[in-house]
Design a protein around this motif. Structure first.
Motif, PDB file in Angstrom:
ATOM      1  N   ASP A  64       0.814  -1.212   0.000  1.00  0.00           N
ATOM      2  CA  ASP A  64       0.000   0.000   0.000  1.00  0.00           C
ATOM      3  C   ASP A  64       0.848   1.263   0.000  1.00  0.00           C
ATOM      4  N   GLU A  65       1.973   1.226   0.720  1.00  0.00           N
ATOM      5  CA  GLU A  65       2.787   2.444   0.822  1.00  0.00           C
ATOM      6  C   GLU A  65       3.474   2.806  -0.496  1.00  0.00           C
ATOM      7  N   GLN A  66       3.426   1.926  -1.494  1.00  0.00           N
ATOM      8  CA  GLN A  66       4.013   2.217  -2.807  1.00  0.00           C
ATOM      9  C   GLN A  66       2.964   2.206  -3.919  1.00  0.00           C
ATOM     10  N   PHE A  67       1.687   2.197  -3.541  1.00  0.00           N
ATOM     11  CA  PHE A  67       0.610   1.989  -4.510  1.00  0.00           C
ATOM     12  C   PHE A  67      -0.192   3.271  -4.701  1.00  0.00           C
ATOM     13  N   LEU A  68      -0.228   3.772  -5.946  1.00  0.00           N
ATOM     14  CA  LEU A  68      -1.009   4.960  -6.316  1.00  0.00           C
ATOM     15  C   LEU A  68      -0.622   6.179  -5.478  1.00  0.00           C
ATOM     16  N   LYS A  69       0.674   6.427  -5.368  1.00  0.00           N
ATOM     17  CA  LYS A  69       1.133   7.522  -4.519  1.00  0.00           C
ATOM     18  C   LYS A  69       1.482   8.788  -5.286  1.00  0.00           C
ATOM     19  N   ASP A  70       1.740   8.679  -6.595  1.00  0.00           N
ATOM     20  CA  ASP A  70       2.075   9.883  -7.353  1.00  0.00           C
ATOM     21  C   ASP A  70       0.803  10.678  -7.633  1.00  0.00           C
ATOM     22  N   TYR A  71       0.968  11.962  -7.925  1.00  0.00           N
ATOM     23  CA  TYR A  71      -0.150  12.909  -8.025  1.00  0.00           C
ATOM     24  C   TYR A  71      -1.234  12.455  -8.994  1.00  0.00           C
ATOM     25  N   TRP A  72      -0.834  12.144 -10.249  1.00  0.00           N
ATOM     26  CA  TRP A  72      -1.838  11.822 -11.255  1.00  0.00           C
ATOM     27  C   TRP A  72      -2.524  10.502 -10.960  1.00  0.00           C
ATOM     28  N   GLU A  73      -1.756   9.469 -10.666  1.00  0.00           N
ATOM     29  CA  GLU A  73      -2.360   8.164 -10.415  1.00  0.00           C
ATOM     30  C   GLU A  73      -3.184   8.178  -9.137  1.00  0.00           C
ATOM     31  N   ASN A  74      -2.747   8.944  -8.154  1.00  0.00           N
ATOM     32  CA  ASN A  74      -3.493   9.024  -6.908  1.00  0.00           C
ATOM     33  C   ASN A  74      -4.842   9.704  -7.115  1.00  0.00           C
ATOM     34  N   SER A  75      -4.858  10.770  -7.929  1.00  0.00           N
ATOM     35  CA  SER A  75      -6.119  11.455  -8.216  1.00  0.00           C
ATOM     36  C   SER A  75      -7.050  10.578  -9.036  1.00  0.00           C
ATOM     37  N   ARG A  76      -6.499   9.829  -9.982  1.00  0.00           N
ATOM     38  CA  ARG A  76      -7.296   9.170 -11.014  1.00  0.00           C
ATOM     39  C   ARG A  76      -7.434   7.668 -10.830  1.00  0.00           C
ATOM     40  N   GLY A  77      -7.223   7.199  -9.594  1.00  0.00           N
ATOM     41  CA  GLY A  77      -7.333   5.764  -9.333  1.00  0.00           C
ATOM     42  C   GLY A  77      -8.690   5.191  -9.683  1.00  0.00           C
ATOM     43  N   GLY A  78      -9.714   6.036  -9.781  1.00  0.00           N
ATOM     44  CA  GLY A  78     -11.040   5.560 -10.153  1.00  0.00           C
ATOM     45  C   GLY A  78     -11.067   4.905 -11.517  1.00  0.00           C
ATOM     46  N   ASP A  79     -10.183   5.332 -12.431  1.00  0.00           N
ATOM     47  CA  ASP A  79     -10.106   4.682 -13.740  1.00  0.00           C
ATOM     48  C   ASP A  79      -9.615   3.248 -13.595  1.00  0.00           C
ATOM     49  N   ASN A  80      -8.633   3.044 -12.722  1.00  0.00           N
ATOM     50  CA  ASN A  80      -8.125   1.695 -12.452  1.00  0.00           C
ATOM     51  C   ASN A  80      -9.235   0.838 -11.834  1.00  0.00           C
ATOM     52  N   LEU A  81      -9.984   1.427 -10.913  1.00  0.00           N
ATOM     53  CA  LEU A  81     -11.090   0.729 -10.267  1.00  0.00           C
ATOM     54  C   LEU A  81     -12.138   0.290 -11.288  1.00  0.00           C
ATOM     55  N   TYR A  82     -12.479   1.177 -12.220  1.00  0.00           N
ATOM     56  CA  TYR A  82     -13.468   0.842 -13.238  1.00  0.00           C
ATOM     57  C   TYR A  82     -13.015  -0.368 -14.059  1.00  0.00           C
ATOM     58  N   SER A  83     -11.732  -0.392 -14.432  1.00  0.00           N
ATOM     59  CA  SER A  83     -11.228  -1.497 -15.250  1.00  0.00           C
ATOM     60  C   SER A  83     -11.230  -2.814 -14.483  1.00  0.00           C
ATOM     61  N   VAL A  84     -10.988  -2.754 -13.189  1.00  0.00           N
ATOM     62  CA  VAL A  84     -11.059  -3.970 -12.374  1.00  0.00           C
ATOM     63  C   VAL A  84     -12.493  -4.515 -12.372  1.00  0.00           C
ATOM     64  N   HIS A  85     -13.471  -3.628 -12.201  1.00  0.00           N
ATOM     65  CA  HIS A  85     -14.868  -4.071 -12.259  1.00  0.00           C
ATOM     66  C   HIS A  85     -15.214  -4.609 -13.648  1.00  0.00           C
ATOM     67  N   TRP A  86     -14.691  -3.980 -14.686  1.00  0.00           N
ATOM     68  CA  TRP A  86     -14.937  -4.443 -16.057  1.00  0.00           C
ATOM     69  C   TRP A  86     -14.473  -5.895 -16.214  1.00  0.00           C
ATOM     70  N   LEU A  87     -13.282  -6.197 -15.711  1.00  0.00           N
ATOM     71  CA  LEU A  87     -12.765  -7.564 -15.832  1.00  0.00           C
ATOM     72  C   LEU A  87     -13.558  -8.530 -14.956  1.00  0.00           C
ATOM     73  N   TYR A  88     -13.910  -8.099 -13.749  1.00  0.00           N
ATOM     74  CA  TYR A  88     -14.692  -8.964 -12.854  1.00  0.00           C
ATOM     75  C   TYR A  88     -16.006  -9.382 -13.518  1.00  0.00           C
ATOM     76  N   ASN A  89     -16.630  -8.465 -14.226  1.00  0.00           N
ATOM     77  CA  ASN A  89     -17.904  -8.778 -14.871  1.00  0.00           C
ATOM     78  C   ASN A  89     -17.756  -9.816 -15.977  1.00  0.00           C
ATOM     79  N   ARG A  90     -16.545 -10.039 -16.438  1.00  0.00           N
ATOM     80  CA  ARG A  90     -16.298 -11.019 -17.496  1.00  0.00           C
ATOM     81  C   ARG A  90     -15.705 -12.323 -16.978  1.00  0.00           C
ATOM     82  N   THR A  91     -15.116 -12.294 -15.781  1.00  0.00           N
ATOM     83  CA  THR A  91     -14.463 -13.501 -15.267  1.00  0.00           C
ATOM     84  C   THR A  91     -15.080 -14.021 -13.972  1.00  0.00           C
TER      85      THR A  91
END
Length: 687
Positions: free
Chosen positions: A206-233
């Motif tokens: 966790d201490e090295q995950f999504l810590k930079d400015y852009w990725e930290n702000s926009r982690g919701g895009d990563n979350l959406y893609s995880v849900h997208w894959l879950y819906n298929r697998t």
């Protein structure tokens, strides 16, 4: 009748669970489809995720026609289609996206920003050359995944920290590209890459995950893609990763506060709580998304056009209509709206998409889409290469129409119109279809008990009030058809096969037409447009004028002055050595007619102050080109000589209305905002 005050975008129940469906068969007005069933033909949320109110159709299901197709063709023939010859970030030499180890001089967000629009335009237009070029890049991504599961440019940020963290932001838009590609191809490599990549993400502390400015702000895009894959697998471990992503993403649920005030971060990231709500089932999460939307518009969005003033970052005291928004911000707002429409079923997200798409987005480009600018404002009376800081947040030539410049928007703009086209129709949980964004197009989809149908839409909306639909089916098939009734439309009417349907069409809802459809069935939806005058009391009592979904600006004569693209580029712009700047010029746009007017309004009924003028449809099918709009308004106004340019070279801050003027009354012309590269859209009002 007094001037109508602004009514904020407040949902009926903020994503509540009531489906509010009327009759099972026939025609009724509903808030959204029922979610008691799951669409049998297209992937959508599987338990324990909350069901989606609307379901995305695969890219290519909708074929745009008319003016929207023309916009996509202009993008293909303009900057979007040729950016690979110009941008150093799309060079195939020393590009990190083409290397197995993720190393290379060029390669960050620019390629996936461009590709997610470029590839989809190719799919929608069925353009073989574009599809071939997109496939080259996508194959490289799929083939170069590393043994760890990571992929893409191997960039680490936070060199000042003890343990720099892997920058995951750039992979987030690339995942969107891969998802579109999978919708079209069903290539199993996409699911395999995403499964391995997300398994690798679970190993990052966790201490090295999504810590930079852009990725930290926009982690919701990563979350959406995880849900997208879950819906298929159905892989339950993906839900654990989703919780980890949410836990480490910037907190967009702070009441009355945002994690940062960067305009693109806001437009892109405010949807993260609503995305997480699908998994948390906590009503406070979806409410937070609505609160964020309302907050930024309460403080900086008291202006027409649907966006807000944040020319890089929103700043206290900089809330006048002369404050601008990035082209990236418009694209990300429309993307957020499309997702939130599916999540919540709230039709107002579709309506807001129209506001941005019709009134702000086209004006960010020259009419041929061969140049764009970083920033566009509701009140913008000069577009030049001057440094307007601190009037705008950035130092440099940020109002210049320049194809070599505006590094992020230069690439990200490509997704604007094609995402609009893709989301103009959706499937529904009850195996039907919903018309969300009206336009001339055809949609091919599977409905009912598994029949492939084709619906053809004939209209010049938003420049026309009538939408005509024809159903084509190989056999009779029962399915519900949902038709969105815009909130501004008070007298919508529906005819089926020439017969008037006696059903109340409530503004802001959907007409649900449930019947057994036969080949050749015809629907006609009338959406009578009315004039409306909005008062922006929190912004100097200024006023703006609407006609249906279109907002209008003063017609200002525009004088284009050609400039060198390389000499007027922003400091971080880069281009390929062989790029021919002479073929891709930049332009300053100077006003060639007066712009400083105050409107004279009828106190009893401000709408009577305007005359609607219809003009012929443009021969080039581009109503957003200057002077081509088929609708104009005429009004009375007086010049305000004291309202001019300020010391920064920008349109001065609005005077407080009502204002006085000793100048004679003149008749002025107003044109749709989207066709005005120079514009005054928020007007002072005469006393």
């Amino acid at each position: 009748m007094p001037v109508a005050p602004l009514t904020p975008l407040t949902p009926l129940a903020r994503g509540g669970t009531a489906d509010s469906v009327g009759s099972v068969d026939g025609v009724s007005s509903v808030r959204h489809p029922p979610t008691t069933t799951r669409n049998r033909h297209y992937p959508s949320n599987r338990a324990p995720l909350l069901p989606e109110r609307f379901v995305k159709l695969p890219v290519g299901s909708v074929t745009p026609r008319g003016w929207l197709r023309r916009q996509l063709e202009l993008q293909r023939d303009g900057l979007t289609g040729h950016l690979g010859e110009i941008s150093i970030w799309l060079s195939k030499q020393d590009n990190a996206w083409l290397s197995k180890d993720g190393k290379g001089k060029h390669g960050w967000e620019e390629l996936p920003y461009w590709l997610k629009g470029y590839a989809n335009i190719g799919y929608v237009l069925n353009d073989a050359a574009m599809i071939r070029e997109a496939t080259f890049w996508l194959d490289a991504v799929l083939e170069n995944q590393r043994a760890s599961g990571d992929f893409g440019p191997d960039v680490y940020k936070g060199q000042g920290r003890r343990t720099p963290s892997r920058d995951l932001w750039t992979n987030m838009p690339m995942l969107f590209c891969l998802q579109s590609y999978h919708e079209r191809s069903n290539d199993p490599r996409v699911l395999a890459l995403m499964q391995r990549y997300f398994a690798w993400q679970r190993t990052i502390p966790d201490e090295q995950f999504l810590k930079d400015y852009w990725e930290n702000s926009r982690g919701g895009d990563n979350l959406y893609s995880v849900h997208w894959l879950y819906n298929r697998t159905g892989d339950a471990s993906l839900l654990e990763l989703a919780e980890k992503i949410h836990r480490n993403t910037a907190d967009w649920r702070q009441k009355g506060k945002l994690p940062n005030w960067h305009n693109v971060n806001i437009a892109q990231s405010f949807r993260e709580p609503a995305t997480w709500w699908l998994q948390s089932h906590d009503q406070r999460d979806v409410n937070a998304t609505y609160d964020d939307f309302d907050l930024v518009r309460e403080l900086y969005g008291q202006v027409p056009g649907g966006m807000f003033g944040a020319d890089e970052n929103a700043r206290p005291g900089y809330d006048d209509p002369r404050q601008a928004i990035e082209t990236c911000g418009m694209v990300e707002q429309m993307t957020s709206n499309a997702l939130l429409l599916r999540f919540t079923g709230d039709a107002r997200w579709a309506e807001h998409t129209e506001d941005v798409a019709f009134n702000m987005f086209p004006a960010a480009f020259t009419a041929d889409y061969r140049a764009l600018r970083y920033l566009t404002a509701p009140n913008m009376v000069v577009s030049d290469g001057r440094d307007h800081h601190p009037g705008i947040d950035n130092d440099g030539p940020f109002l210049m129409m320049n194809p070599f410049s505006s590094r992020c928007c230069q690439h990200n703009h490509s997704a604007g119109w094609v995402y609009f086209a893709e989301h103009s129709w959706t499937a529904t949980p009850d195996d039907g279809l919903a018309a969300q964004l009206y336009g001339e197009n055809e949609v091919r989809a599977r409905v009912g008990d598994g029949v492939d149908v084709r619906l053809v839409s004939n209209t010049r909306y938003p420049f026309e009030e009538q939408v005509r639909l024809t159903v084509h089916a190989p056999r009779a098939v029962a399915f519900p058809l949902y038709l969105r009734v815009p909130r501004w439309c008070r007298a919508a009417a529906l005819h089926i096969n020439g017969e008037r349907v006696s059903a109340a069409a409530r503004p802001g809802e959907y007409l649900r037409v449930a019947r057994r459809w036969r080949d050749g069935d015809r629907l006609t939806l009338d959406l009578p447009m009315e004039l409306a005058v909005r008062e922006w009391r929190k912004n100097k009592n200024s006023v703006s004028v609407d006609y249906g979904p279109l907002t209008f600006s003063l017609a200002i004569a525009e004088r284009y002055e050609r400039r060198s693209s390389t000499e007027t580029a922003q400091h971080d712009a880069r281009w390929q050595e062989g790029a021919d700047a002479s073929q891709w010029p930049a332009f300053e746009i100077q006003p060639a007619s007066p712009w400083n007017y105050a409107l004279a309004l009828d106190d009893a009924d401000p709408r009577r102050s305007f005359t609607v003028v219809r003009k012929p449809w443009p021969a080039d099918d581009n109503p957003f080109a200057g002077g081509h709009a088929p609708i104009e308004l005429r009004a009375a106004a007086r010049p305000l000589p004291e309202w001019g340019l300020d010391e920064h070279g920008l349109c001065a801050v609005l005077p407080q209305s009502p204002v006085s003027s000793a100048q004679p009354v003149e008749r002025v012309t107003l044109v749709p905002m989207g066709s005005a590269r120079l514009r005054v859209s928020a007007f002072p009002r005469l006393a």
